[in-house]
Design a protein around this motif. Structure first.
Motif, PDB file in Angstrom:
ATOM      1  N   LEU A 100      -5.846   3.762  -0.165  1.00 25.76           N
ATOM      2  CA  LEU A 100      -4.496   3.272   0.129  1.00 25.76           C
ATOM      3  C   LEU A 100      -4.001   3.789   1.476  1.00 25.76           C
ATOM      4  O   LEU A 100      -3.396   3.036   2.259  1.00 25.76           O
ATOM      5  CB  LEU A 100      -3.537   3.708  -0.974  1.00 25.76           C
ATOM      6  CG  LEU A 100      -3.693   2.989  -2.322  1.00 25.76           C
ATOM      7  CD1 LEU A 100      -2.810   3.629  -3.368  1.00 25.76           C
ATOM      8  CD2 LEU A 100      -3.370   1.505  -2.180  1.00 25.76           C
ATOM      9  N   VAL A 101      -4.253   5.054   1.774  1.00 27.77           N
ATOM     10  CA  VAL A 101      -3.850   5.604   3.069  1.00 27.77           C
ATOM     11  C   VAL A 101      -4.606   4.916   4.197  1.00 27.77           C
ATOM     12  O   VAL A 101      -4.038   4.598   5.252  1.00 27.77           O
ATOM     13  CB  VAL A 101      -4.085   7.129   3.097  1.00 27.77           C
ATOM     14  CG1 VAL A 101      -3.912   7.665   4.508  1.00 27.77           C
ATOM     15  CG2 VAL A 101      -3.120   7.831   2.168  1.00 27.77           C
ATOM     16  N   SER A 119       1.274   8.734  -6.405  1.00 26.14           N
ATOM     17  CA  SER A 119       1.482  10.142  -6.057  1.00 26.14           C
ATOM     18  C   SER A 119       2.482  10.792  -7.003  1.00 26.14           C
ATOM     19  O   SER A 119       2.278  11.929  -7.447  1.00 26.14           O
ATOM     20  CB  SER A 119       1.965  10.256  -4.608  1.00 26.14           C
ATOM     21  OG  SER A 119       1.014   9.745  -3.708  1.00 26.14           O
ATOM     22  N   LEU A 155      -6.125   7.023  -3.705  1.00 28.16           N
ATOM     23  CA  LEU A 155      -5.141   7.425  -2.702  1.00 28.16           C
ATOM     24  C   LEU A 155      -5.747   7.381  -1.305  1.00 28.16           C
ATOM     25  O   LEU A 155      -5.092   7.001  -0.331  1.00 28.16           O
ATOM     26  CB  LEU A 155      -4.626   8.831  -3.013  1.00 28.16           C
ATOM     27  CG  LEU A 155      -3.863   9.010  -4.326  1.00 28.16           C
ATOM     28  CD1 LEU A 155      -3.457  10.469  -4.513  1.00 28.16           C
ATOM     29  CD2 LEU A 155      -2.634   8.120  -4.375  1.00 28.16           C
ATOM     30  N   PHE A 199       1.007   3.759  -3.181  1.00 29.69           N
ATOM     31  CA  PHE A 199       0.644   5.150  -2.906  1.00 29.69           C
ATOM     32  C   PHE A 199       1.728   6.099  -3.406  1.00 29.69           C
ATOM     33  O   PHE A 199       1.426   7.125  -4.033  1.00 29.69           O
ATOM     34  CB  PHE A 199       0.423   5.343  -1.404  1.00 29.69           C
ATOM     35  CG  PHE A 199       0.136   6.764  -1.015  1.00 29.69           C
ATOM     36  CD1 PHE A 199      -1.150   7.268  -1.099  1.00 29.69           C
ATOM     37  CD2 PHE A 199       1.149   7.605  -0.573  1.00 29.69           C
ATOM     38  CE1 PHE A 199      -1.430   8.582  -0.749  1.00 29.69           C
ATOM     39  CE2 PHE A 199       0.891   8.917  -0.225  1.00 29.69           C
ATOM     40  CZ  PHE A 199      -0.405   9.405  -0.311  1.00 29.69           C
ATOM     41  N   LYS A 219      -3.081   1.552   4.737  1.00 25.76           N
ATOM     42  CA  LYS A 219      -1.765   1.683   5.354  1.00 25.76           C
ATOM     43  C   LYS A 219      -1.880   1.957   6.849  1.00 25.76           C
ATOM     44  O   LYS A 219      -1.201   1.321   7.666  1.00 25.76           O
ATOM     45  CB  LYS A 219      -0.995   2.810   4.651  1.00 25.76           C
ATOM     46  CG  LYS A 219       0.210   3.324   5.413  1.00 25.76           C
ATOM     47  CD  LYS A 219       1.225   2.231   5.642  1.00 25.76           C
ATOM     48  CE  LYS A 219       2.315   2.715   6.579  1.00 25.76           C
ATOM     49  NZ  LYS A 219       3.202   1.602   6.980  1.00 25.76           N
ATOM     50  N   SER A 221       0.828  -1.207   0.000  1.00 29.00           N
ATOM     51  CA  SER A 221       0.000   0.000   0.000  1.00 29.00           C
ATOM     52  C   SER A 221       0.863   1.258   0.000  1.00 29.00           C
ATOM     53  O   SER A 221       0.540   2.245  -0.677  1.00 29.00           O
ATOM     54  CB  SER A 221      -0.944  -0.007   1.204  1.00 29.00           C
ATOM     55  OG  SER A 221      -0.214   0.031   2.423  1.00 29.00           O
TER      56      SER A 221
END
Length: 219
Positions: free
Chosen positions: A196-197, A167, A193, A163, A200, A159
């Motif tokens: 994914l955050v 980015s 995004l 990301f 994470k 992840s």
């Protein structure tokens, strides 16, 4: 030389007091500008994942380093010989119910964080809270077995890498179609995004929880 700096500072101060900044002839709404540029109705997500994407990248990296630091610093300590957890049924039921609610809230924030208040970090915190509530009502060996069975450590690293790659692509100027403003599939790359955050932060929190329970017991 220092007097030059002093005089320059005084001149700058006088300039700020005497010379006013030119006002635009038309009203400017920063929120409307961010929403228009990002394609998401949640301006906060637009700022985090577009206008200030550099900051967000390093925030994710700092969180990753913190997890690695916790593993590194506690690796030399002796694991707890016995870890107690809640076994009475009322506590277990309440904790599991709270974990279910927190998990559902985390999923909602991750999927719709670009449309309403919330986002990847808030979703990850909700997911970590759900994992923590389960951890205080379950044997640590069981939690560790699930962590390894689902390859959570690998997913966490993936992840982060995905990301960072997305980015960098976004910062290079490549963007997906924004879609219809306010729709679930809108905002181009921002919802991805966001998710994914969230993954994470949730998986990283899971790793930290397991480490602290193993070496410090149930706090």
């Amino acid at each position: 030389m220092k007097w030059i700096y002093v005089l320059a500072g005084i001149a700058l101060y006088i300039k700020m007091l005497v010379i006013a900044n030119p006002a635009p002839d038309y009203p400017i709404s920063i929120v409307d500008a961010v929403v228009k540029d990002s394609g998401v109705s949640n301006a906060v997500s637009g700022i985090i994942f577009r206008n200030r994407l550099y900051d967000t990248i390093f925030e994710v990296v700092v969180f990753t380093i913190s997890i690695l630091g916790a593993n590194f610093l506690l690796a030399t300590e002796k694991p707890s010989t016995e870890v107690h957890h809640f076994t009475d049924k009322p506590s277990v039921i309440l904790a599991r119910l709270g974990a279910t609610i927190a998990a559902l809230v985390g999923i909602e924030l991750a999927i719709r964080g670009h449309l309403s208040p919330g986002g990847g970090f808030a979703a990850g915190v909700a997911g970590g809270t759900a994992i923590g509530l389960v951890a205080i009502t379950a044997p640590p060996e069981w939690m560790q077995a699930i962590y390894k069975r689902w390859h959570a450590a690998i997913l966490e690293k993936l992840s982060v890498l995905v990301f960072i790659v997305l980015s960098v692509v976004t910062l290079a100027g490549a963007e997906l179609p924004h879609g219809e403003l306010g729709a679930l599939f809108s905002g181009g790359i921002l919802p991805i995004l966001n998710i994914l955050v969230a993954a994470k932060v949730a998986l990283g929190s899971w790793a930290v929880i397991l480490v602290f329970i193993r070496y410090r017991g149930l706090l």
